[in-house]
Each structure stands twice: as C-alpha cells, then as structure tokens.
Enzyme design. Structure first.
Site, PDB file in Angstrom:
ATOM      1  N   ASP A  35     -18.125  38.269  31.259  1.00  0.00           N
ATOM      2  CA  ASP A  35     -16.737  38.531  30.894  1.00  0.00           C
ATOM      3  C   ASP A  35     -16.702  39.674  29.881  1.00  0.00           C
ATOM      4  O   ASP A  35     -17.529  39.750  28.970  1.00  0.00           O
ATOM      5  CB  ASP A  35     -16.095  37.270  30.299  1.00  0.00           C
ATOM      6  CG  ASP A  35     -14.580  37.372  30.237  1.00  0.00           C
ATOM      7  OD1 ASP A  35     -13.912  36.660  31.001  1.00  0.00           O
ATOM      8  OD2 ASP A  35     -14.068  38.178  29.413  1.00  0.00           O
ATOM      9  N   ASN A  97      -8.481  29.052  36.110  1.00  0.00           N
ATOM     10  CA  ASN A  97      -7.037  29.138  35.904  1.00  0.00           C
ATOM     11  C   ASN A  97      -6.350  29.547  37.206  1.00  0.00           C
ATOM     12  O   ASN A  97      -6.906  30.322  37.985  1.00  0.00           O
ATOM     13  CB  ASN A  97      -6.723  30.166  34.813  1.00  0.00           C
ATOM     14  CG  ASN A  97      -7.272  29.748  33.460  1.00  0.00           C
ATOM     15  OD1 ASN A  97      -7.188  28.582  33.078  1.00  0.00           O
ATOM     16  ND2 ASN A  97      -7.851  30.692  32.727  1.00  0.00           N
ATOM     17  N   HIS A 110     -11.700  33.231  40.089  1.00  0.00           N
ATOM     18  CA  HIS A 110     -12.881  33.300  39.226  1.00  0.00           C
ATOM     19  C   HIS A 110     -13.030  31.992  38.493  1.00  0.00           C
ATOM     20  O   HIS A 110     -12.052  31.430  38.015  1.00  0.00           O
ATOM     21  CB  HIS A 110     -12.791  34.470  38.239  1.00  0.00           C
ATOM     22  CG  HIS A 110     -11.502  34.559  37.495  1.00  0.00           C
ATOM     23  ND1 HIS A 110     -10.329  34.975  38.091  1.00  0.00           N
ATOM     24  CD2 HIS A 110     -11.177  34.275  36.212  1.00  0.00           C
ATOM     25  CE1 HIS A 110      -9.352  34.953  37.210  1.00  0.00           C
ATOM     26  NE2 HIS A 110      -9.828  34.514  36.055  1.00  0.00           N
ATOM     27  N   HIS A 112     -14.759  30.548  35.193  1.00  0.00           N
ATOM     28  CA  HIS A 112     -15.414  30.895  33.929  1.00  0.00           C
ATOM     29  C   HIS A 112     -16.512  29.862  33.671  1.00  0.00           C
ATOM     30  O   HIS A 112     -16.242  28.657  33.714  1.00  0.00           O
ATOM     31  CB  HIS A 112     -14.435  30.788  32.754  1.00  0.00           C
ATOM     32  CG  HIS A 112     -13.236  31.682  32.813  1.00  0.00           C
ATOM     33  ND1 HIS A 112     -13.087  32.779  31.986  1.00  0.00           N
ATOM     34  CD2 HIS A 112     -12.113  31.629  33.572  1.00  0.00           C
ATOM     35  CE1 HIS A 112     -11.910  33.354  32.220  1.00  0.00           C
ATOM     36  NE2 HIS A 112     -11.302  32.681  33.184  1.00  0.00           N
TER      37      HIS A 112
END
Ligand code: 5GP
Length: 127
Positions: A35, A97, A110, A112
């Site tokens: 990230d 999310n 994606h 995380h």
C-alpha cells in the site's frame, strides 16, 4: 443491477503497468503489492487481475481458478509474513471495503492484509 467496471481506476492502471508499484508477488490471476500509505508495518493489497469491482462481485462471478488463486495467495502471503496465529505468529487483519458504506476508495477489488502491530478495535465507534 450488474457492476460497471471503471477501467481508469488506479489499480487497473497498475495492472496495465501505467503506474509503478512495489510488487510483493504476482500469480497467473492475482497481484499483491505494498500500500502506498501503509497503516501498519505490513500493509499489502491483494487484487485479482480480472475486472471485479468489489468482493461480492468477485465471489459471485469469478471463475473457480481465479478464486482459488486469489484465496491461496492471501494465505501464502500471511505465511510468508510469519503472522499465522496457528504457526506462532502474532496475527493479522484482512479488510475488503465495498461501496459507500464500506468507504471503498478504489473500485477494483482489493483485500488489505494488515499486520506487524496490534491493530486496535475492528471499527471506530460512531456516536
Ligand atoms: P480502500 O479505501 O479503497 O479500501 O483502499 C484503497 C487503498 O489504496 C488505500 O489504502 C490507499 O493508500 C491505496 N492506494 C491508493 N492509491 C494507490 C497507489 O497508487 N498505489 C498503491 N500502492 N496504493 C494506493
């Protein structure tokens, strides 16, 4: 309503090589990279190479091969980080999310992977 995928999103540009990234590992169907604004000592994003907007889109429409590749890659990264609780590691958190209530910024699925410190409560309590 079916998902409309915006191929101008930042992760689509990363997949096309138009924007650089710090790759952790790449497989036939997936890419993992650091990230850009890490929120933990380990903060890795794992994305499918296919055009999926968010988790439910992927889970319901991706091929078995894509889902297997993606799921196993997340497991492998956790193993490589040495954070598996079952192997004596300190654990990790996965976040995916989706949409406005999920506060998803980039409309390409994606997950995380966050690890390397105590991550605190799962959600900020809103009053
Ligand atoms: P979201 O809020 O959509 O779940 O998370 C998007 C994530 O993408 C954020 O953690 C943000 O730091 C990361 N991000 C945004 N733009 C870039 C970029 O150009 N490169 C990388 N490596 N990460 C990015």
């Amino acid at each position: 309503m079916p998902y409309a995928y915006d191929d101008q999103n930042i992760f689509a540009k990363i997949l096309r090589g138009e924007i650089p990234n710090k790759t952790v590992v790449e497989t036939e169907h997936s890419l993992a990279f650091h990230d850009i604004a890490p929120q933990a000592p380990d903060h890795i994003l794992v994305i499918p190479k296919g055009a999926y907007v968010c988790y439910d889109h992927f889970a319901l429409e991706a091929s078995d091969a894509e889902i297997l590749d993606y799921t196993r890659l997340i497991g492998k990264i956790c193993a490589d980080l040495g954070v598996q609780p079952g192997e004596g590691g300190d654990g990790f958190r996965l976040i995916a999310n989706a949409g406005p209530h999920g506060v998803q910024e980039v409309p390409h699925l994606h997950v995380h992977i966050l690890a390397g410190r105590v991550l605190g409560p799962m959600l900020t309590r809103l009053r």
